[in-house]
Design an enzyme around this catalytic site. Structure first.
Site, PDB file in Angstrom:
ATOM      1  N   HIS A  79       0.814  -0.904   0.213  1.00 24.61           N
ATOM      2  CA  HIS A  79       0.240   0.440   0.439  1.00 24.61           C
ATOM      3  C   HIS A  79       1.004   1.425   0.205  1.00 24.61           C
ATOM      4  O   HIS A  79       2.228   1.764   0.724  1.00 24.61           O
ATOM      5  CB  HIS A  79      -1.118   0.373   1.556  1.00 24.61           C
ATOM      6  CG  HIS A  79      -2.215  -0.900   1.101  1.00 24.61           C
ATOM      7  ND1 HIS A  79      -2.925  -0.609   2.171  1.00 24.61           N
ATOM      8  CD2 HIS A  79      -1.682  -2.067   0.090  1.00 24.61           C
ATOM      9  CE1 HIS A  79      -4.111  -1.986   1.678  1.00 24.61           C
ATOM     10  NE2 HIS A  79      -2.983  -2.804   0.620  1.00 24.61           N
ATOM     11  N   GLU A  81       0.373   3.953   1.940  1.00 22.52           N
ATOM     12  CA  GLU A  81       0.775   4.403   3.735  1.00 22.52           C
ATOM     13  C   GLU A  81       2.365   3.873   3.624  1.00 22.52           C
ATOM     14  O   GLU A  81       3.290   4.259   3.960  1.00 22.52           O
ATOM     15  CB  GLU A  81       0.245   4.166   4.184  1.00 22.52           C
ATOM     16  CG  GLU A  81      -1.388   4.731   4.195  1.00 22.52           C
ATOM     17  CD  GLU A  81      -2.515   3.788   2.946  1.00 22.52           C
ATOM     18  OE1 GLU A  81      -3.966   3.726   3.699  1.00 22.52           O
ATOM     19  OE2 GLU A  81      -1.925   2.958   2.246  1.00 22.52           O
ATOM     20  N   CYS A 117      -6.370   0.675   6.252  1.00 18.93           N
ATOM     21  CA  CYS A 117      -7.105  -0.879   6.136  1.00 18.93           C
ATOM     22  C   CYS A 117      -6.313  -1.202   7.676  1.00 18.93           C
ATOM     23  O   CYS A 117      -5.355  -0.297   8.149  1.00 18.93           O
ATOM     24  CB  CYS A 117      -6.673  -1.540   5.116  1.00 18.93           C
ATOM     25  SG  CYS A 117      -4.400  -1.945   5.174  1.00 18.93           S
ATOM     26  N   CYS A 120      -2.632  -0.808   7.490  1.00 17.71           N
ATOM     27  CA  CYS A 120      -1.293   0.290   7.234  1.00 17.71           C
ATOM     28  C   CYS A 120      -2.053   1.401   8.445  1.00 17.71           C
ATOM     29  O   CYS A 120      -0.707   2.041   9.304  1.00 17.71           O
ATOM     30  CB  CYS A 120      -3.001   0.561   6.125  1.00 17.71           C
ATOM     31  SG  CYS A 120      -1.678   0.237   4.745  1.00 17.71           S
TER      32      CYS A 120
END
Length: 162
Positions: A79, A81, A117, A120
Site C-alpha cells: 500500500h 502508506e 486499512c 496500514c
C-alpha cells in the site's frame, strides 16, 4: 490565481504520486510531512522485482469480487502508506502528518470514504505518525487523529471492510 492552503498543497502532491500506482483497481498516493518538509512518499504497487497487476492484466481481488477493505492478503500490492513508511526512519516520522489520496483506476474518480486499512493503521500507529489528511474530492478532505486508531480499536468489533 489564489494561493492554495498547505493541506491541499500536500494532498495535490499525494494525488500526483498516485499516478505511479500500478494497481488496476484503486490507485493511492501518500506523502509524509514533518516540519513542513516532505520526508517520504509512496504509491501502491507490487514489491520491487515482482510483476505488477497492470503488467499481469488482472487483479485477484477484483476477479473474486472481494469487497473494499477485506482480504488484503490476496492483493499483490504494497500500500501507498506502507511504501511511504518503509522509506523513512521512525525517528523522523514521530509527530509527522500523512496525506493520502485515492482514485478508482477505471474512471479516475476519487475513492469515497477512503481510509487506511487495518494493517496500514497498525503501521501508522507504530511509525509515530500523528495526523492523517484524506482527500475525499478535489475540494474537501478529512482529518484523522492517529490517536483515534488507538482509542477506537476497530479490530475488536469483528467487522471487516470500511
Amino acid at each position: 490565481m489564489g494561493r492554495i492552503d498547505k493541506i491541499n498543497y500536500y494532498l495535490d502532491i499525494a494525488e500526483s504520486t498516485l499516478e505511479r500506482s500500478t494497481c488496476i483497481r484503486r490507485c493511492f498516493g501518500a506523502v509524509l510531512v514533518k516540519n513542513d518538509e516532505i520526508i517520504g512518499t509512496g504509491y501502491n504497487g507490487a514489491p520491487r522485482g515482482r510483476k505488477n497487476c497492470d503488467e499481469l492484466g488482472m487483479c485477484l481481488r477484483e476477479k473474486l469480487k472481494v469487497p473494499r477493505g477485506e482480504r488484503y492478503e490476496l492483493c499483490r500490492s504494497v500500500h501507498a502508506e506502507q511504501n511511504a513508511i518503509i522509506s523513512v526512519e521512525r525517528s523522523k516520522m514521530i509527530g509527522s502528518t500523512l496525506y493520502l489520496c485515492g482514485k478508482n483506476a477505471q474512471d479516475g474518480s476519487y475513492v469515497e470514504n477512503s481510509s487506511p486499512c487495518t494493517l496500514c493503521k497498525r503501521m501508522i500507529i507504530n511509525a509515530g505518525i500523528r495526523d492523517i489528511y484524506v482527500r475525499d474530492n478535489k475540494n474537501s478532505y478529512r482529518h484523522i487523529l492517529v490517536e483515534e486508531f488507538v482509542d477506537n480499536d476497530d479490530t475488536l468489533d469483528g467487522k471487516v471492510g470500511y
